[in-house]
Design a protein around this motif. Structure first.
Motif, mmCIF file in Angstrom:
data_model
loop_
_atom_site.group_PDB
_atom_site.id
_atom_site.type_symbol
_atom_site.label_atom_id
_atom_site.label_comp_id
_atom_site.label_asym_id
_atom_site.label_seq_id
_atom_site.Cartn_x
_atom_site.Cartn_y
_atom_site.Cartn_z
ATOM 1 N N MET A 1 6.927 9.434 -6.963
ATOM 2 C CA MET A 1 5.678 9.465 -6.497
ATOM 3 C C MET A 1 5.412 10.776 -5.706
ATOM 4 S SD MET A 1 4.813 6.782 -7.989
ATOM 5 C CE MET A 1 3.021 7.158 -7.419
ATOM 6 N N TRP B 1 3.956 1.039 -5.480
ATOM 7 C CA TRP B 1 4.249 2.003 -6.619
ATOM 8 C C TRP B 1 5.538 2.663 -6.369
ATOM 9 C CZ3 TRP B 1 1.500 2.143 -10.613
ATOM 10 C CH2 TRP B 1 0.297 1.818 -10.528
ATOM 11 N N TYR C 1 -2.074 6.090 -6.403
ATOM 12 C CA TYR C 1 -1.194 6.134 -5.202
ATOM 13 C C TYR C 1 -1.741 6.827 -4.261
ATOM 14 C CZ TYR C 1 3.174 7.432 -2.567
ATOM 15 O OH TYR C 1 3.934 7.416 -1.672
ATOM 16 N N LYS D 1 0.961 1.885 -1.669
ATOM 17 C CA LYS D 1 2.092 2.913 -1.788
ATOM 18 C C LYS D 1 3.327 2.355 -2.005
ATOM 19 C CE LYS D 1 -0.341 7.003 0.173
ATOM 20 N NZ LYS D 1 -1.728 6.477 0.095
#
Length: 342
Positions: free
Chosen positions: A173, A272, A261, A269
């Motif tokens: 991420m 994700w 995100y 967050k």
């Protein structure tokens, strides 16, 4: 110099690649004959696997772009069939990457059918892909244009680099928009660019026109992949040719996910990171939640807006060419790619 319409001036709801199909129909018939010839082998499994994917209903947009760009550049009249051979090579390169991609991504479906790896196994899919790449390069050499060979062989390297780069940023991420754009420029747009660049190279066009058609292909490829990545969360299996949500299940970090995100709160967050990095709770319910976050953050709308911007850049690149049926068909091809999101 002529005036090129923008995407806003093109009726995207009625966009079609039919004009392109009609214009290159005769040449594509020769391309298809050559595909069947070069996919042949004394090893029975090779034509079986190749035919499974080749006959699976793909539009063959990339070789059609090669043919259209060649004809728009003045090639294909008195010359031999170099553009047909290069179009076949482009399609074999694309087919090989699909065979390889499905193994890397562990995909079950391709163009609405079982992926070749599900029928013949991963090893056969990889090796038949290698065979098709080899045949593509044999045909390129047969054409005898060193610059065209250099462009397509370079594209093959760039595509492989893009696939490796995608692996390196998968399930991470911290991937940025710049990282993502590097991936799609390499793994998708590079072959579109090379396909379009072939025509003016074979026609010995001036450098400005070669660059213009390369830019057209590159921007079209960017738009094409952005639309695909948005459709993975908002399309249908029929329009995608694969299962909706495959990118989510595979942990692919695409632009919609990056934007959602960046714009999410701490809980978003955490979600994700859990599903994309830790690969926990990757369920249909999690996919539905992800889709909701993508909508509320405007991530899908902004991804589509970026696709349209690249589409506009593709159309602008054609500005130096005189009006013709081929030019209009190339403009329609951009509108068609964008319209898949509607």
């Amino acid at each position: 110099m002529s005036v090129v319409p923008s995407l806003d001036e093109t009726n995207q709801s009625q966009a079609s690649i039919q004009p392109l199909i009609d214009l290159v129909k005769t040449d594509m018939g020769r391309v298809n004959d050559l595909i069947l010839e070069k996919a042949g082998s004394d090893v029975d499994m090779i034509p079986e696997v190749a035919k499974h994917l080749i006959d699976s209903g793909g539009k063959r947009l990339r070789p059609m772009l090669t043919l259209a760009a060649a004809n728009m550049s003045g090639y294909g009249k008195a010359e031999v069939n170099g553009h047909v051979k290069m179009a076949m090579a482009v399609e074999f390169m694309h087919t090989a990457t699909l065979l390889h991609d499905d193994v890397v991504d562990e995909s079950d479906m391709r163009r609405g059918k079982l992926a070749a790896r599900m029928l013949w196994g991963n090893q056969a899919s990889v090796l038949v892909g290698d065979y098709l790449l080899g045949q593509a390069f044999r045909v390129m050499v047969d054409v005898g244009n060193l610059r065209a060979l250099d462009v397509l062989s370079t594209a093959a390297c760039v595509i492989a680099e893009g696939e490796v780069l995608q692996l390196s940023v998968a399930q991470n991420m911290k991937t940025t928009t710049d990282d993502y754009m590097k991936v799609i420029r390499a793994k998708t747009a590079a072959l579109f660019a090379a396909a379009c660049e072939m025509g003016p190279i074979l026609a010995n066009s001036d450098e400005a026109k070669i660059l213009a058609l390369r830019t057209y292909g590159l921007e079209l490829g960017n738009a094409f992949q952005l639309i695909d990545d948005a459709l993975d969360y908002g399309g249908s299996a029929a329009s995608l040719g694969k299962n909706v949500g495959d990118d989510f299940r595979e942990g692919k970090i695409t632009l919609p996910v990056i934007l959602a995100y960046e714009r999410g709160d701490n809980d978003d967050k955490a979600f994700w990171r859990r599903v994309m990095e830790e690969r926990k709770d990757v369920t249909d319910g999690a996919l539905e939640h992800a889709m909701g976050l993508l909508r509320t953050s405007n991530a899908l709308d902004d991804t589509l807006a970026q696709a349209r911007a690249h589409g506009e850049a593709a159309i602008k690149a054609l500005d130096m060419f005189e009006d013709s049926a081929y030019k209009s068909a190339l403009i329609d091809a951009v509108a068609f790619c964008i319209s898949r999101a509607h």
